[in-house]
Design an enzyme around this catalytic site. Structure first.
Site, PDB file in Angstrom:
ATOM      1  N   ALA A  45      82.429  40.510 -74.128  1.00 19.14           N
ATOM      2  CA  ALA A  45      81.054  40.086 -73.831  1.00 19.14           C
ATOM      3  C   ALA A  45      80.336  39.738 -75.131  1.00 19.14           C
ATOM      4  O   ALA A  45      80.931  39.770 -76.204  1.00 19.14           O
ATOM      5  CB  ALA A  45      80.322  41.207 -73.097  1.00 19.14           C
ATOM      6  N   ASN A  46      79.071  39.406 -75.043  1.00 17.00           N
ATOM      7  CA  ASN A  46      78.259  39.216 -76.254  1.00 17.00           C
ATOM      8  C   ASN A  46      76.861  39.764 -76.004  1.00 17.00           C
ATOM      9  O   ASN A  46      76.576  40.298 -74.928  1.00 17.00           O
ATOM     10  CB  ASN A  46      78.237  37.745 -76.675  1.00 17.00           C
ATOM     11  CG  ASN A  46      77.611  36.860 -75.617  1.00 17.00           C
ATOM     12  OD1 ASN A  46      76.430  36.971 -75.314  1.00 17.00           O
ATOM     13  ND2 ASN A  46      78.423  35.994 -75.021  1.00 17.00           N
ATOM     14  N   ARG A  47      75.994  39.659 -76.995  1.00 17.13           N
ATOM     15  CA  ARG A  47      74.705  40.366 -76.954  1.00 17.13           C
ATOM     16  C   ARG A  47      73.586  39.578 -76.275  1.00 17.13           C
ATOM     17  O   ARG A  47      72.426  39.964 -76.346  1.00 17.13           O
ATOM     18  CB  ARG A  47      74.266  40.714 -78.370  1.00 17.13           C
ATOM     19  CG  ARG A  47      75.192  41.654 -79.088  1.00 17.13           C
ATOM     20  CD  ARG A  47      74.668  41.934 -80.506  1.00 17.13           C
ATOM     21  NE  ARG A  47      75.696  42.503 -81.347  1.00 17.13           N
ATOM     22  CZ  ARG A  47      76.040  43.787 -81.352  1.00 17.13           C
ATOM     23  NH1 ARG A  47      75.431  44.622 -80.545  1.00 17.13           N
ATOM     24  NH2 ARG A  47      76.993  44.221 -82.151  1.00 17.13           N
TER      25      ARG A  47
END
Ligand code: PMT
Length: 397
Positions: free
Chosen positions: A208-210
């Site tokens: 995932a990412n932020r």
């Protein structure tokens, strides 16, 4: 839907007789659907009571840098605001704002905010015409502060002349105008993507990412308020802005499929989502067991959704990409603009404080394929959305 609906407005009330008229400003803003936080200076209390404002705004009135539960009320109020209005703005407050003398909560908020500011001066004619007041206003105007000049008429003490606070209806109309609240996107179908994609490793783990989705939701909300039909392809679960249709996606492949389906009917596409560049080649069935040791995860590139849209772009369609960079902002952004056949790219340096992933604020430079560019310094994501959509409207002519 009212153009002020859902906007967060800080209403600063300074100590002048016209403070009683700001009660009417507060009421009109609330009636229009705005969330109003009132800051009164100490002197304003001499003219009108805080209970009046708190009853109208359904919120405690803020008066001091020190009486709030929050340790930093001036930054909190300023950061969350879409607009700050000062009505009435006295000669003292204008002077303090122009020089940065932030000795009270109202001026500290004005200095701390990145939201647009509308000041509505009110004072006696002699004061209004004094060079010190006019010089301070010139400084504020040069910094982009909007000034709604006072009207001429009866003043306190029976005098008459220039200096009377603008009519509350004019103040509210100016507020709507400042917020870019026109319906200039009526008839357009705008597709926006928001959030980060999640690429499954196994039944429970993802890459995932932020990205929080806040920037994409702000773009969708503002486009809908400006009259567009908006479809938001989202990977996150945030409150859906009024008038926006949400299509859920999780992976890059799902997002591509949703966007490709919508693209033929879209007049404007804004790819705000942080799409994973790589995904695991294989997703394990069930949950990988720790006892089996660290897995070797082989990655493959995801499809570049935006590049595909650029290759298939039809005449009249406006394609907006984002560029999340940590170095060489301009050259990387311009490279994406050309390579993906975009009409504009919105570049953010996500290594800078308060910028990009997860924050309520952002700072961007918008590069146009026609060669122009516009920088938006640290501001609410909503404010960035307004600038972005202003550019969209401008390039569409
Ligand atoms: O969601 P927030 O917390 O509010 O944060 C906002 C943001 C930082 C996510 C946003 O401002 C932003 O920068 N979005 C783009 C993030 C990104 O993936 O940037 P990029 O430079 O890697 O990609 C360039 C463009 O190509 C983007 O428009 C992206 O949507 C698109 N892309 C990227 C990869 C891919 N496989 N397909 C794509 O379409």
């Amino acid at each position: 839907m009212s153009t002020l609906s859902g906007r967060r407005i800080v209403l600063g009330v300074a100590g002048g007789i016209a403070a009683y008229k700001s009660v009417e400003v507060c009421r009109r803003l609330v009636d229009a659907g705005a969330h109003v936080s009132v800051i009164m200076t100490e002197d304003a209390h001499r003219f009108v009571g805080p209970v009046t404002f708190s009853a109208l705004s359904s919120e405690r009135v803020h008066t001091s840098l020190w009486d709030d539960d929050s340790a930093i009320p001036h930054t909190r109020l300023g950061q969350s605001a879409d607009l700050v209005i000062v009505a009435p703005a006295t000669a003292r407050v204008l002077s303090a704002y122009a020089t940065g003398y932030s000795a009270d909560l109202l001026v500290a908020t004005l200095i701390a905010t990145r939201a647009p500011v509308l000041v509505c001066p009110a004072m006696h004619t002699e004061m209004w015409e004094h060079p010190s007041v006019q010089d301070n206003l010139a400084v504020l105007r040069a910094r982009g502060v909007r000034v709604l000049d006072p009207e001429s008429g009866r003043l306190a003490g029976g005098d008459s002349g220039a200096g009377r606070l603008a009519d509350p209806a004019r103040i509210v109309a100016a507020a709507a105008e400042v917020l870019g609240a026109s319906r200039d996107m009526e008839g357009l179908h705008v597709v926006v993507t928001a959030g980060g994609t999640r690429e499954p490793i196994d039944a429970v783990r993802v890459i995932a990412n932020r990205s929080s989705g806040k920037q994409g939701y702000a773009v969708a909300a503002v486009a809908a308020e400006r009259g567009a039909r908006v479809t938001l392809v989202s990977t996150v679960d945030l409150p859906v802005p009024p008038g926006v249709t949400v299509v859920c996606a999780e992976t890059a492949a799902q997002m591509k499929s949703a966007v490709d389906t919508l693209a033929p009917s879209a007049d404007v596409i804004v790819m705000t989502a942080a799409v994973a560049d790589f995904r695991p080649v294989r997703t394990a069935d069930g949950k990988l067991k720790k006892r089996d040791g660290a897995p070797e995860i082989v990655l493959e590139p995801t499809p570049d959704i935006l590049a595909g849209l650029g290759a298939a772009k039809r005449p009249g369609q406006t394609l907006v990409g984002f560029a999340a960079e940590t170095d060489d902002l301009e050259s990387n952004a311009l490279d994406k603009l050309r390579r993906k056949n975009l009409d504009m790219v919105v570049a953010n340096d996500v290594s800078a404080p308060g910028v990009g992933f997860g924050h309520d604020t952002n700072a961007v430079t918008i590069y146009l394929s026609t060669g122009g560019q516009k920088s938006v310094s640290l501001a609410s994501k909503r404010s960035v959305a307004v600038h972005l959509l202003d550019s969209v409207v401008q390039v569409r002519g």
